[in-house]
Design a protein around this motif. Structure first.
Motif, PDB file in Angstrom:
ATOM      1  N   GLU A  26       5.939   4.135   0.832  1.00  0.00           N
ATOM      2  CA  GLU A  26       6.632   5.410   1.053  1.00  0.00           C
ATOM      3  C   GLU A  26       7.584   5.304   2.243  1.00  0.00           C
ATOM      4  O   GLU A  26       8.750   5.690   2.158  1.00  0.00           O
ATOM      5  CB  GLU A  26       5.622   6.530   1.292  1.00  0.00           C
ATOM      6  CG  GLU A  26       6.278   7.868   1.560  1.00  0.00           C
ATOM      7  CD  GLU A  26       5.291   8.992   1.790  1.00  0.00           C
ATOM      8  OE1 GLU A  26       5.731  10.147   1.812  1.00  0.00           O
ATOM      9  OE2 GLU A  26       4.077   8.721   1.947  1.00  0.00           O
ATOM     10  N   ARG A  30      10.086   5.810 -10.913  1.00  0.00           N
ATOM     11  CA  ARG A  30       8.980   6.419 -11.649  1.00  0.00           C
ATOM     12  C   ARG A  30       9.120   6.169 -13.151  1.00  0.00           C
ATOM     13  O   ARG A  30       8.171   5.794 -13.832  1.00  0.00           O
ATOM     14  CB  ARG A  30       8.878   7.914 -11.375  1.00  0.00           C
ATOM     15  CG  ARG A  30       7.708   8.532 -12.147  1.00  0.00           C
ATOM     16  CD  ARG A  30       7.483   9.997 -11.863  1.00  0.00           C
ATOM     17  NE  ARG A  30       6.929  10.164 -10.527  1.00  0.00           N
ATOM     18  CZ  ARG A  30       7.589  10.681  -9.500  1.00  0.00           C
ATOM     19  NH1 ARG A  30       8.819  11.100  -9.645  1.00  0.00           N
ATOM     20  NH2 ARG A  30       7.012  10.789  -8.331  1.00  0.00           N
ATOM     21  N   TYR A  39       4.872   5.778  -5.105  1.00  0.00           N
ATOM     22  CA  TYR A  39       4.260   4.809  -4.177  1.00  0.00           C
ATOM     23  C   TYR A  39       2.861   4.436  -4.639  1.00  0.00           C
ATOM     24  O   TYR A  39       2.453   3.281  -4.525  1.00  0.00           O
ATOM     25  CB  TYR A  39       4.142   5.387  -2.759  1.00  0.00           C
ATOM     26  CG  TYR A  39       5.186   6.369  -2.351  1.00  0.00           C
ATOM     27  CD1 TYR A  39       6.501   5.952  -2.130  1.00  0.00           C
ATOM     28  CD2 TYR A  39       4.888   7.713  -2.172  1.00  0.00           C
ATOM     29  CE1 TYR A  39       7.475   6.860  -1.747  1.00  0.00           C
ATOM     30  CE2 TYR A  39       5.859   8.626  -1.785  1.00  0.00           C
ATOM     31  CZ  TYR A  39       7.148   8.196  -1.582  1.00  0.00           C
ATOM     32  OH  TYR A  39       8.112   9.081  -1.210  1.00  0.00           O
ATOM     33  N   GLU A  40       2.143   5.429  -5.138  1.00  0.00           N
ATOM     34  CA  GLU A  40       0.774   5.186  -5.590  1.00  0.00           C
ATOM     35  C   GLU A  40       0.744   4.320  -6.837  1.00  0.00           C
ATOM     36  O   GLU A  40      -0.110   3.440  -6.975  1.00  0.00           O
ATOM     37  CB  GLU A  40       0.063   6.515  -5.811  1.00  0.00           C
ATOM     38  CG  GLU A  40      -0.118   7.279  -4.522  1.00  0.00           C
ATOM     39  CD  GLU A  40      -0.669   8.679  -4.710  1.00  0.00           C
ATOM     40  OE1 GLU A  40      -0.993   9.072  -5.837  1.00  0.00           O
ATOM     41  OE2 GLU A  40      -0.767   9.391  -3.684  1.00  0.00           O
ATOM     42  N   TYR A  41       1.674   4.551  -7.748  1.00  0.00           N
ATOM     43  CA  TYR A  41       1.748   3.705  -8.938  1.00  0.00           C
ATOM     44  C   TYR A  41       2.036   2.252  -8.558  1.00  0.00           C
ATOM     45  O   TYR A  41       1.429   1.334  -9.084  1.00  0.00           O
ATOM     46  CB  TYR A  41       2.850   4.184  -9.897  1.00  0.00           C
ATOM     47  CG  TYR A  41       2.527   5.428 -10.650  1.00  0.00           C
ATOM     48  CD1 TYR A  41       1.467   5.475 -11.559  1.00  0.00           C
ATOM     49  CD2 TYR A  41       3.286   6.571 -10.482  1.00  0.00           C
ATOM     50  CE1 TYR A  41       1.186   6.617 -12.272  1.00  0.00           C
ATOM     51  CE2 TYR A  41       3.017   7.726 -11.210  1.00  0.00           C
ATOM     52  CZ  TYR A  41       1.965   7.734 -12.094  1.00  0.00           C
ATOM     53  OH  TYR A  41       1.690   8.871 -12.806  1.00  0.00           O
ATOM     54  N   ASN A  98       0.861  -1.175   0.000  1.00  0.00           N
ATOM     55  CA  ASN A  98       0.000   0.000   0.000  1.00  0.00           C
ATOM     56  C   ASN A  98       0.900   1.228   0.000  1.00  0.00           C
ATOM     57  O   ASN A  98       2.034   1.195   0.482  1.00  0.00           O
ATOM     58  CB  ASN A  98      -1.026  -0.008   1.141  1.00  0.00           C
ATOM     59  CG  ASN A  98      -0.431   0.267   2.492  1.00  0.00           C
ATOM     60  OD1 ASN A  98       0.188   1.309   2.705  1.00  0.00           O
ATOM     61  ND2 ASN A  98      -0.613  -0.649   3.434  1.00  0.00           N
ATOM     62  N   ALA A  99       0.400   2.304  -0.572  1.00  0.00           N
ATOM     63  CA  ALA A  99       1.221   3.486  -0.830  1.00  0.00           C
ATOM     64  C   ALA A  99       1.917   4.016   0.424  1.00  0.00           C
ATOM     65  O   ALA A  99       3.097   4.353   0.385  1.00  0.00           O
ATOM     66  CB  ALA A  99       0.375   4.576  -1.474  1.00  0.00           C
ATOM     67  N   GLN A 100       1.208   4.077   1.526  1.00  0.00           N
ATOM     68  CA  GLN A 100       1.792   4.622   2.754  1.00  0.00           C
ATOM     69  C   GLN A 100       2.960   3.753   3.242  1.00  0.00           C
ATOM     70  O   GLN A 100       4.008   4.271   3.618  1.00  0.00           O
ATOM     71  CB  GLN A 100       0.719   4.744   3.831  1.00  0.00           C
ATOM     72  CG  GLN A 100       1.190   5.464   5.065  1.00  0.00           C
ATOM     73  CD  GLN A 100       0.068   5.671   6.058  1.00  0.00           C
ATOM     74  OE1 GLN A 100      -0.835   4.846   6.177  1.00  0.00           O
ATOM     75  NE2 GLN A 100       0.125   6.766   6.785  1.00  0.00           N
ATOM     76  N   GLU A 107       1.420   0.758  -5.725  1.00  0.00           N
ATOM     77  CA  GLU A 107       0.225   0.167  -5.090  1.00  0.00           C
ATOM     78  C   GLU A 107      -0.798  -0.220  -6.144  1.00  0.00           C
ATOM     79  O   GLU A 107      -1.357  -1.324  -6.101  1.00  0.00           O
ATOM     80  CB  GLU A 107      -0.406   1.152  -4.112  1.00  0.00           C
ATOM     81  CG  GLU A 107      -1.658   0.595  -3.464  1.00  0.00           C
ATOM     82  CD  GLU A 107      -2.332   1.552  -2.501  1.00  0.00           C
ATOM     83  OE1 GLU A 107      -3.071   1.060  -1.629  1.00  0.00           O
ATOM     84  OE2 GLU A 107      -2.149   2.777  -2.614  1.00  0.00           O
TER      85      GLU A 107
END
Length: 85
Positions: A43, A65, A78-80, A38-40, A82
């Motif tokens: 990170e 990225r 991080y979002e990518y 998960n993104a958090q 996830e």
């Protein structure tokens, strides 16, 4: 053609040297061992990872990225990660 279109200038800039390539490869290997994506948590993990390895956060973030999206900008990496799992 389903290939991801990479910005070649960005690819050269962000993944053009061995340090960036190595950092991205090693982190992806490390990432595969995490219990969840998960993104958090990613990170926090990236920040701890670069501190432990003594590499610059920007080096790894930019390399990841471009490797993941083919672009120099966008959502936080991080979002990518996830989203892609």
């Amino acid at each position: 053609d389903d290939a991801l279109p990479y910005d070649t200038d960005t690819l050269k800039k962000r993944l053009g040297d061995e340090a960036a390539q190595s950092a991205a490869r090693e982190y992806v290997d490390h990432l595969s061992k995490l219990p969840s994506l998960n993104a958090q948590e990613i990170e926090q993990d990236i920040k701890a990872y670069v501190e432990t390895k003594g590499i610059k956060l920007g080096l790894l973030m930019n390399a990841l990225r471009v490797a993941v999206t083919g672009k120099a900008s966008g959502l936080a990496v991080y979002e990518y990660i996830e989203l892609l799992g």
